[in-house]
Design a protein around this motif. Structure first.
Motif, PDB file in Angstrom:
ATOM      1  N   PRO A  10       0.824  -1.216   0.000  1.00  0.00           N
ATOM      2  CA  PRO A  10       0.000   0.000   0.000  1.00  0.00           C
ATOM      3  C   PRO A  10       0.856   1.263   0.000  1.00  0.00           C
ATOM      4  N   GLY A  11       0.362   2.262  -0.709  1.00  0.00           N
ATOM      5  CA  GLY A  11       1.056   3.539  -0.740  1.00  0.00           C
ATOM      6  C   GLY A  11       2.137   3.645  -1.786  1.00  0.00           C
ATOM      7  N   THR A  12       2.324   2.590  -2.590  1.00  0.00           N
ATOM      8  CA  THR A  12       3.356   2.618  -3.627  1.00  0.00           C
ATOM      9  C   THR A  12       2.821   2.031  -4.925  1.00  0.00           C
ATOM     10  N   HIS A  13       3.344   2.530  -6.033  1.00  0.00           N
ATOM     11  CA  HIS A  13       3.138   1.926  -7.343  1.00  0.00           C
ATOM     12  C   HIS A  13       4.478   1.369  -7.816  1.00  0.00           C
ATOM     13  N   SER A  14       4.434   0.296  -8.596  1.00  0.00           N
ATOM     14  CA  SER A  14       5.664  -0.341  -9.073  1.00  0.00           C
ATOM     15  C   SER A  14       5.590  -0.656 -10.555  1.00  0.00           C
ATOM     16  N   ALA A  15       6.742  -0.642 -11.188  1.00  0.00           N
ATOM     17  CA  ALA A  15       6.885  -1.126 -12.558  1.00  0.00           C
ATOM     18  C   ALA A  15       7.959  -2.205 -12.558  1.00  0.00           C
ATOM     19  N   GLY A  16       7.754  -3.245 -13.355  1.00  0.00           N
ATOM     20  CA  GLY A  16       8.738  -4.315 -13.469  1.00  0.00           C
ATOM     21  C   GLY A  16       9.057  -4.595 -14.919  1.00  0.00           C
ATOM     22  N   VAL A  17      10.333  -4.850 -15.218  1.00  0.00           N
ATOM     23  CA  VAL A  17      10.740  -5.150 -16.589  1.00  0.00           C
ATOM     24  C   VAL A  17      11.651  -6.371 -16.613  1.00  0.00           C
ATOM     25  N   PRO A  18      11.474  -7.255 -17.608  1.00  0.00           N
ATOM     26  CA  PRO A  18      12.438  -8.343 -17.783  1.00  0.00           C
ATOM     27  C   PRO A  18      13.777  -7.774 -18.210  1.00  0.00           C
ATOM     28  N   LEU A  19      14.847  -8.295 -17.635  1.00  0.00           N
ATOM     29  CA  LEU A  19      16.183  -7.805 -17.967  1.00  0.00           C
ATOM     30  C   LEU A  19      16.883  -8.772 -18.913  1.00  0.00           C
ATOM     31  N   LEU A  20      17.139  -9.982 -18.471  1.00  0.00           N
ATOM     32  CA  LEU A  20      17.772 -10.958 -19.367  1.00  0.00           C
ATOM     33  C   LEU A  20      17.705 -12.352 -18.763  1.00  0.00           C
ATOM     34  N   ARG A  21      17.919 -13.321 -19.625  1.00  0.00           N
ATOM     35  CA  ARG A  21      18.082 -14.721 -19.238  1.00  0.00           C
ATOM     36  C   ARG A  21      19.488 -15.108 -19.666  1.00  0.00           C
ATOM     37  N   ASP A  22      20.336 -15.510 -18.720  1.00  0.00           N
ATOM     38  CA  ASP A  22      21.731 -15.751 -19.061  1.00  0.00           C
ATOM     39  C   ASP A  22      21.936 -17.154 -19.627  1.00  0.00           C
ATOM     40  N   LYS A  23      23.171 -17.474 -19.949  1.00  0.00           N
ATOM     41  CA  LYS A  23      23.483 -18.739 -20.601  1.00  0.00           C
ATOM     42  C   LYS A  23      23.206 -19.939 -19.710  1.00  0.00           C
ATOM     43  N   ASN A  24      23.107 -19.706 -18.396  1.00  0.00           N
ATOM     44  CA  ASN A  24      22.806 -20.781 -17.462  1.00  0.00           C
ATOM     45  C   ASN A  24      21.301 -20.921 -17.206  1.00  0.00           C
ATOM     46  N   GLY A  25      20.510 -20.083 -17.879  1.00  0.00           N
ATOM     47  CA  GLY A  25      19.071 -20.132 -17.681  1.00  0.00           C
ATOM     48  C   GLY A  25      18.567 -19.316 -16.514  1.00  0.00           C
ATOM     49  N   GLU A  26      19.464 -18.552 -15.859  1.00  0.00           N
ATOM     50  CA  GLU A  26      19.051 -17.686 -14.758  1.00  0.00           C
ATOM     51  C   GLU A  26      18.343 -16.455 -15.329  1.00  0.00           C
ATOM     52  N   CYS A  27      17.206 -16.103 -14.712  1.00  0.00           N
ATOM     53  CA  CYS A  27      16.418 -14.966 -15.175  1.00  0.00           C
ATOM     54  C   CYS A  27      16.621 -13.770 -14.244  1.00  0.00           C
ATOM     55  N   PHE A  28      16.836 -12.613 -14.835  1.00  0.00           N
ATOM     56  CA  PHE A  28      17.024 -11.377 -14.085  1.00  0.00           C
ATOM     57  C   PHE A  28      15.975 -10.364 -14.526  1.00  0.00           C
ATOM     58  N   ALA A  29      15.446  -9.616 -13.581  1.00  0.00           N
ATOM     59  CA  ALA A  29      14.473  -8.577 -13.888  1.00  0.00           C
ATOM     60  C   ALA A  29      14.715  -7.388 -12.977  1.00  0.00           C
ATOM     61  N   MET A  30      14.073  -6.261 -13.306  1.00  0.00           N
ATOM     62  CA  MET A  30      14.229  -5.037 -12.522  1.00  0.00           C
ATOM     63  C   MET A  30      12.852  -4.510 -12.149  1.00  0.00           C
ATOM     64  N   ASN A  31      12.806  -3.786 -11.041  1.00  0.00           N
ATOM     65  CA  ASN A  31      11.587  -3.055 -10.728  1.00  0.00           C
ATOM     66  C   ASN A  31      11.931  -1.665 -10.208  1.00  0.00           C
ATOM     67  N   CYS A  32      10.938  -0.785 -10.261  1.00  0.00           N
ATOM     68  CA  CYS A  32      11.056   0.552  -9.698  1.00  0.00           C
ATOM     69  C   CYS A  32       9.805   0.786  -8.859  1.00  0.00           C
ATOM     70  N   ARG A  33       9.998   1.068  -7.589  1.00  0.00           N
ATOM     71  CA  ARG A  33       8.886   1.278  -6.671  1.00  0.00           C
ATOM     72  C   ARG A  33       8.915   2.712  -6.172  1.00  0.00           C
ATOM     73  N   VAL A  34       7.796   3.412  -6.306  1.00  0.00           N
ATOM     74  CA  VAL A  34       7.732   4.832  -5.988  1.00  0.00           C
ATOM     75  C   VAL A  34       6.514   5.117  -5.112  1.00  0.00           C
ATOM     76  N   PRO A  35       6.650   5.935  -4.070  1.00  0.00           N
ATOM     77  CA  PRO A  35       5.478   6.306  -3.273  1.00  0.00           C
ATOM     78  C   PRO A  35       4.439   7.020  -4.142  1.00  0.00           C
ATOM     79  N   ILE A  36       3.174   6.722  -3.908  1.00  0.00           N
ATOM     80  CA  ILE A  36       2.109   7.291  -4.723  1.00  0.00           C
ATOM     81  C   ILE A  36       2.115   8.812  -4.700  1.00  0.00           C
TER      82      ILE A  36
END
Length: 258
Positions: free
Chosen positions: A200-226
């Motif tokens: 509560p009190g925050t909005h967030s955005a999330g984006v896929p970043l990459l999947r590496d050669k080992n199959g590990e998935c990385f993503a980013m988010n940005c969380r900001v107070p409303i």
């Protein structure tokens, strides 16, 4: 009977020791044997032997009748993070975006039905709880969870859905519609947004970043107070800027790791 109980190769004692270490969290960083037993489901005599051993090995530190993680536990993490060039590349841009928007910007990976933060940049005056290294949260309600799951193969995605339904049925029932829509948005638009549904009190955005050669998935988010956002800023500015930041990080990685 648990599947692991039928697995002759499964080291039960090791698993119990790791469960003791996993019982420690930012909101419970000092625990007694009884508290560890309650969090892990292990009996107290077993916990007492394990905490004694882990203290002797330098992974726990005893303070009277309670324990906390020792700095020796960092030895387990350092080799994992030391070679993650993605963090070194992303930090300056993450910090700038956090300062510009007055929020936090994080990188995370999948761990079971959860995400784990590897890096977080924040504004200095930030007074609300901010995620940091090792912080764990459920995939289903979080924008970064949408982004991470959008990087899975079809087979991995189906297995992850079953895992989330089984392990967190309460969250699945409440958030599965927004989760499925968020994953679809990450694939079609490049980002997903959540509007205070989980924190509560925050909005967030999330984006896929990459999947590496080992199959590990990385993503980013940005969380900001409303209160720092205009009505549609999360969709019109925050999401696109985070998407651009992720593309820039991928381009830099491709340049140094062809």
């Amino acid at each position: 009977m648990e599947e692991t109980d039928r697995d002759a190769g499964f080291a039960t004692t090791l698993a119990k020791g790791l469960a003791v270490l996993e019982a420690f969290r930012p909101d419970r960083n000092v625990l007694s044997n009884g508290e560890i037993a309650a969090h892990t489901g292990l009996n107290r005599p077993t916990v007492a032997r394990l905490t004694y051993t882990l203290t002797k090995l330098g992974y726990l530190k005893q303070e009277k009748s309670k324990f906390r993680l020792s700095w020796g536990a960092l030895m387990l993490v350092n080799p994992l993070l030391a070679d993650l060039k993605i963090l070194h590349i992303a930090r300056p841009s993450m910090q700038k975006l956090a300062q510009d928007l007055g929020g936090t910007v994080s990188i995370g990976v999948i761990e079971g039905a959860n995400f784990v933060y590897l890096e977080t940049s924040r504004v200095n005056e930030n007074i609300w709880t901010s995620p940091d290294l090792g912080t764990i949260g459920p995939l289903v309600p979080a924008a970064i969870g949408h982004a991470l799951c959008s990087l899975l193969t079809d087979q991995e995605y189906e297995l992850k859905l079953q895992q989330m339904k089984q392990l967190r049925p309460d969250l699945w029932d409440k958030y599965h519609q927004s989760f499925l829509k968020g994953v679809a948005n990450c694939k079609s638009e490049g980002f997903s947004v959540t509007r205070g549904e989980w924190i509560p009190g925050t909005h967030s955005a999330g984006v896929p970043l990459l999947r590496d050669k080992n199959g590990e998935c990385f993503a980013m988010n940005c969380r900001v107070p409303i209160f720092r956002l205009s009505p549609n800023q999360i969709e019109e500015e925050v999401g696109p800027r985070l998407k651009s930041l992720a593309a820039n990080v991928r381009n830099q990685l491709a340049f140094i790791m062809p």
